[in-house]
Design a protein around this motif. Structure first.
Motif, PDB file in Angstrom:
ATOM      1  N   ARG A   1      48.928  74.706  -3.340  1.00 11.91           N
ATOM      2  CA  ARG A   1      48.520  73.282  -3.347  1.00 11.91           C
ATOM      3  C   ARG A   1      48.025  72.851  -1.983  1.00 11.91           C
ATOM      4  N   PHE A   2      46.804  72.416  -1.915  1.00 14.58           N
ATOM      5  CA  PHE A   2      46.261  71.864  -0.664  1.00 14.58           C
ATOM      6  C   PHE A   2      46.139  70.347  -0.834  1.00 14.58           C
ATOM      7  N   PRO A   3      46.376  69.594   0.260  1.00 13.62           N
ATOM      8  CA  PRO A   3      46.437  68.130   0.113  1.00 13.62           C
ATOM      9  C   PRO A   3      45.077  67.479  -0.160  1.00 13.62           C
ATOM     10  N   GLU A   4      45.114  66.383  -0.904  1.00 14.86           N
ATOM     11  CA  GLU A   4      43.900  65.587  -1.119  1.00 14.86           C
ATOM     12  C   GLU A   4      43.900  64.463  -0.091  1.00 14.86           C
ATOM     13  N   PRO A   5      42.865  64.359   0.752  1.00 11.30           N
ATOM     14  CA  PRO A   5      42.872  63.313   1.785  1.00 11.30           C
ATOM     15  C   PRO A   5      42.772  61.918   1.162  1.00 11.30           C
ATOM     16  N   GLN A   6      43.410  60.951   1.791  1.00 13.91           N
ATOM     17  CA  GLN A   6      43.377  59.575   1.276  1.00 13.91           C
ATOM     18  C   GLN A   6      42.355  58.790   2.095  1.00 13.91           C
ATOM     19  N   ILE A   7      41.108  58.849   1.668  1.00 16.88           N
ATOM     20  CA  ILE A   7      40.028  58.158   2.388  1.00 16.88           C
ATOM     21  C   ILE A   7      39.621  56.950   1.550  1.00 16.88           C
ATOM     22  N   PRO A   8      39.565  55.750   2.163  1.00 17.82           N
ATOM     23  CA  PRO A   8      39.236  54.577   1.368  1.00 17.82           C
ATOM     24  C   PRO A   8      37.794  54.592   0.845  1.00 17.82           C
ATOM     25  N   GLY A   9      37.556  53.823  -0.211  1.00 20.83           N
ATOM     26  CA  GLY A   9      36.199  53.652  -0.750  1.00 20.83           C
ATOM     27  C   GLY A   9      35.646  54.931  -1.332  1.00 20.83           C
ATOM     28  N   LEU A  10      34.356  55.126  -1.156  1.00 15.94           N
ATOM     29  CA  LEU A  10      33.671  56.262  -1.779  1.00 15.94           C
ATOM     30  C   LEU A  10      33.343  57.366  -0.771  1.00 15.94           C
ATOM     31  N   ASN A  11      33.917  57.271   0.435  1.00 11.97           N
ATOM     32  CA  ASN A  11      33.644  58.303   1.443  1.00 11.97           C
ATOM     33  C   ASN A  11      34.547  59.521   1.273  1.00 11.97           C
ATOM     34  N   PHE A  12      34.128  60.602   1.920  1.00  6.62           N
ATOM     35  CA  PHE A  12      34.853  61.877   1.850  1.00  6.62           C
ATOM     36  C   PHE A  12      35.285  62.325   3.243  1.00  6.62           C
ATOM     37  N   SER A  13      36.310  63.201   3.281  1.00  7.66           N
ATOM     38  CA  SER A  13      36.648  63.892   4.521  1.00  7.66           C
ATOM     39  C   SER A  13      37.124  65.291   4.151  1.00  7.66           C
ATOM     40  N   PHE A  14      36.616  66.285   4.858  1.00  3.99           N
ATOM     41  CA  PHE A  14      37.027  67.667   4.567  1.00  3.99           C
ATOM     42  C   PHE A  14      37.674  68.359   5.761  1.00  3.99           C
ATOM     43  N   SER A  15      37.728  67.664   6.923  1.00  5.21           N
ATOM     44  CA  SER A  15      38.237  68.376   8.106  1.00  5.21           C
ATOM     45  C   SER A  15      39.751  68.613   8.009  1.00  5.21           C
ATOM     46  N   GLY A  16      40.488  67.677   7.384  1.00  4.00           N
ATOM     47  CA  GLY A  16      41.935  67.848   7.225  1.00  4.00           C
ATOM     48  C   GLY A  16      42.242  69.031   6.322  1.00  4.00           C
ATOM     49  N   LEU A  17      41.441  69.170   5.291  1.00  2.00           N
ATOM     50  CA  LEU A  17      41.626  70.287   4.360  1.00  2.00           C
ATOM     51  C   LEU A  17      41.424  71.615   5.098  1.00  2.00           C
ATOM     52  N   LYS A  18      40.378  71.653   5.927  1.00  2.90           N
ATOM     53  CA  LYS A  18      40.080  72.871   6.690  1.00  2.90           C
ATOM     54  C   LYS A  18      41.277  73.237   7.581  1.00  2.90           C
ATOM     55  N   THR A  19      41.863  72.218   8.245  1.00  2.00           N
ATOM     56  CA  THR A  19      43.006  72.475   9.125  1.00  2.00           C
ATOM     57  C   THR A  19      44.202  72.975   8.310  1.00  2.00           C
ATOM     58  N   SER A  20      44.424  72.359   7.147  1.00  2.00           N
ATOM     59  CA  SER A  20      45.600  72.789   6.368  1.00  2.00           C
ATOM     60  C   SER A  20      45.408  74.217   5.844  1.00  2.00           C
ATOM     61  N   ILE A  21      44.178  74.600   5.545  1.00  2.00           N
ATOM     62  CA  ILE A  21      43.922  75.982   5.102  1.00  2.00           C
ATOM     63  C   ILE A  21      44.162  76.949   6.269  1.00  2.00           C
ATOM     64  N   LEU A  22      43.696  76.525   7.458  1.00  2.00           N
ATOM     65  CA  LEU A  22      43.884  77.355   8.665  1.00  2.00           C
ATOM     66  C   LEU A  22      45.366  77.646   8.897  1.00  2.00           C
ATOM     67  N   TYR A  23      46.220  76.584   8.850  1.00  2.00           N
ATOM     68  CA  TYR A  23      47.659  76.764   9.082  1.00  2.00           C
ATOM     69  C   TYR A  23      48.303  77.560   7.953  1.00  2.00           C
ATOM     70  N   PHE A  24      47.868  77.294   6.745  1.00  2.00           N
ATOM     71  CA  PHE A  24      48.402  77.989   5.569  1.00  2.00           C
ATOM     72  C   PHE A  24      48.199  79.507   5.731  1.00  2.00           C
ATOM     73  N   ILE A  25      46.981  79.881   6.104  1.00  2.00           N
ATOM     74  CA  ILE A  25      46.674  81.315   6.249  1.00  2.00           C
ATOM     75  C   ILE A  25      47.451  81.902   7.429  1.00  2.00           C
TER      76      ILE A  25
END
Ligand code: KG4
Ligand code: ZN
Length: 333
Positions: A195-219
Motif C-alpha cells: 500500500r502506497f499513500p494517496e496524497p491529500q491535495i486540495p481541488g483538482l491538482n495532483f502531486s507525485f513527489s511524496g509517492l516517489k519518496t515513499s517508494i524510495l524508502y519502501f525499497i
C-alpha cells in the motif's frame, strides 16, 4: 482536397504524418534508442538524431500515403512545448518545406495535439469534454470547449505521472523509459500487495513527489533486510505502484466530471497507453455513466498524426504563421 504534412520533434521521437481531408494516410515514427544508455533523454543527442531522421521519415510518410511532395497543401509542426534543440529541427524543416513548396505553415501546440488525437477516428467526443492529459512532462485535467479553446482545471504541482512511472522504474533498476515496463510487470502482480499513500491535495491538482519518496524508502527498507527483495517481488511492486498512480489520477478525474457536469471523458498522452489506467477508466465510466474516449496505442505516445489532425483543423480556419515563427520550450495550452 487538403493534404497536411505533420511534423513532430518535441522530445525523442521524430515523426511525420500525412492527413488528407481529416483522414490519416500515414504516421511514421523513428524512435531514438540512443538515450537508453543514459537513463533519460539527452537533449543534445536528441536534436542530432532528429537531424538524421527527419528527411527519411518525411520521405517514408509521403511514400506510404502515396502523396507527392508537390501535392501537400500545408505543413503543420510542433512549435512547443518540448526540448528547444529538438523543436528547432522540426521547425526549421517545416519552414524550409513550406518555403520551397510555396505553401502555408501551421504551428501546433503539442499538448493540444495530444487531445486532438481524439478527432482522428470515430467515435469522436462532443464539446465540452474533459481530457486527462498524462505524459512524461505533463499531468493535466483539461476542459475542452472547442478544438482550440481549452482550459486547464487541474494539474500537477510537482512531477508528471509519466515521471512517477519512469522514476519508480529507475529505483527498480529498469531501463528508461520505464513506464511501459512497469505496465508489463504489473500484469503479473497483485495491485493490493503493497500500500502506497494517496496524497491529500486540495481541488483538482495532483502531486507525485511524496509517492516517489515513499517508494524510495519502501525499497531501501526492504532491501536492507533482503537484498533480493526487488527481484522477488518485482511484479507485485509494479502492480501496487501502478494501482496507486491510477487511483490518484482517476479520483481527481471523477471529481472534475462532477464539478463541471461533463459526461464525455477522454485520456491522452504517453501514460494513456497504460493498461491499468485504460481498464480502470473503462470500469469507472460504466459506474459513472460516462462516454469514455481512449486513444489507439499509436496515438498515445508522441506521433505526428496528432500534429497533422490539429493542423487540419487550423487549415480549415486558415490559421497560418509566417517564416519568422520560433519554437517555444514552454507553451501554454
Ligand atoms: O506523451 P509522451 O510520449 O511524451 C511526452 O510528451 O512526454 O509520454 C511519454 C511518457 C513516459 O514517461 C513513458 O514512460 C510513459 O509516457 N508511458 C507509459 C506507458 N507508455 C508510455 N507509462 C505507463 N505505462 C505505459 N504503458
Ligand atoms: Zn507528448
Amino acid at each position: 482536397m487538403s493534404i497536411i504534412l505533420g511534423i513532430e520533434s518535441s522530445c525523442d521521437e521524430t515523426s511525420a504524418a500525412i492527413c488528407a481531408d481529416g483522414d490519416i494516410l500515414s504516421n511514421l515514427i523513428a524512435n531514438q534508442l540512443v538515450h537508453q544508455n543514459y537513463g533519460g533523454v539527452v537533449p543534445e543527442l536528441a536534436s542530432r538524431a532528429h537531424q538524421q531522421n527527419i528527411i527519411p521519415v518525411v520521405r517514408e510518410a509521403l511514400s506510404v500515403a502515396k502523396v507527392h511532395k508537390n501535392e501537400v497543401s500545408a505543413v503543420a509542426f510542433t512549435r512547443g512545448p518540448g526540448l528547444l534543440g529538438s523543436l528547432l529541427v522540426g521547425t526549421a524543416f517545416a519552414k524550409a518545406f513550406a518555403l520551397a513548396g510555396g505553401i502555408p505553415l501551421i504551428e501546433v501546440n503539442h499538448m493540444q495535439a495530444h487531445i486532438l488525437a481524439h478527432f482522428i477516428d470515430d467515435p469522436k467526443p462532443v464539446f465540452p469534454f474533459l481530457c486527462l492529459t498524462v505524459s512524461g512532462g505533463h499531468t493535466q485535467i483539461v476542459l475542452v470547449k472547442d478544438y482550440f479553446d481549452m482550459e486547464i482545471v487541474g494539474e500537477t504541482t510537482d512531477d508528471a505521472a509519466g515521471e512517477a512511472f519512469d522514476k519508480t522504474a529507475k529505483l527498480l533498476n529498469l531501463p528508461y523509459p520505464g513506464g511501459p515496463l512497469i505496465d508489463r510487470y504489473a500484469k503479473q502482480g497483485d495491485p493490493m500487495a503493497f500500500r502506497f499513500p494517496e496524497p491529500q491535495i486540495p481541488g483538482l491538482n495532483f502531486s507525485f513527489s511524496g509517492l516517489k519518496t515513499s517508494i524510495l524508502y519502501f525499497i531501501r527498507d526492504h532491501q536492507q533486510k533482503d537484498p533480493d527483495f526487488i527481484a522477488q517481488h518485482l511484479a507485485d511492486i509494479c502492480a501496487s505502484v501502478q494501482h496507486r498512480i491510477v487511483t490518484i489520477l482517476l479520483n481527481k478525474l471523477k471529481k472534475a466530471a462532477k464539478q463541471y457536469n461533463v459526461r464525455d471523458v477522454a485520456i491522452a498522452g504517453g501514460v494513456s497507453a497504460n493498461s491499468g489506467l485504460r481498464n480502470a477508466l473503462t470500469a469507472m465510466a460504466d459506474q459513472e455513466g460516462w462516454n469514455v474516449f481512449i486513444p489507439k496505442f499509436e496515438y498515445c505516445t508522441d506521433n505526428a498524426a496528432m500534429i497533422a489532425i490539429a493542423g487540419y483543423h487550423k487549415f480549415l480556419k486558415q490559421e497560418f504563421v509566417g517564416q519568422d515563427v520560433a519554437p517555444l520550450a514552454r507553451m501554454i495550452l
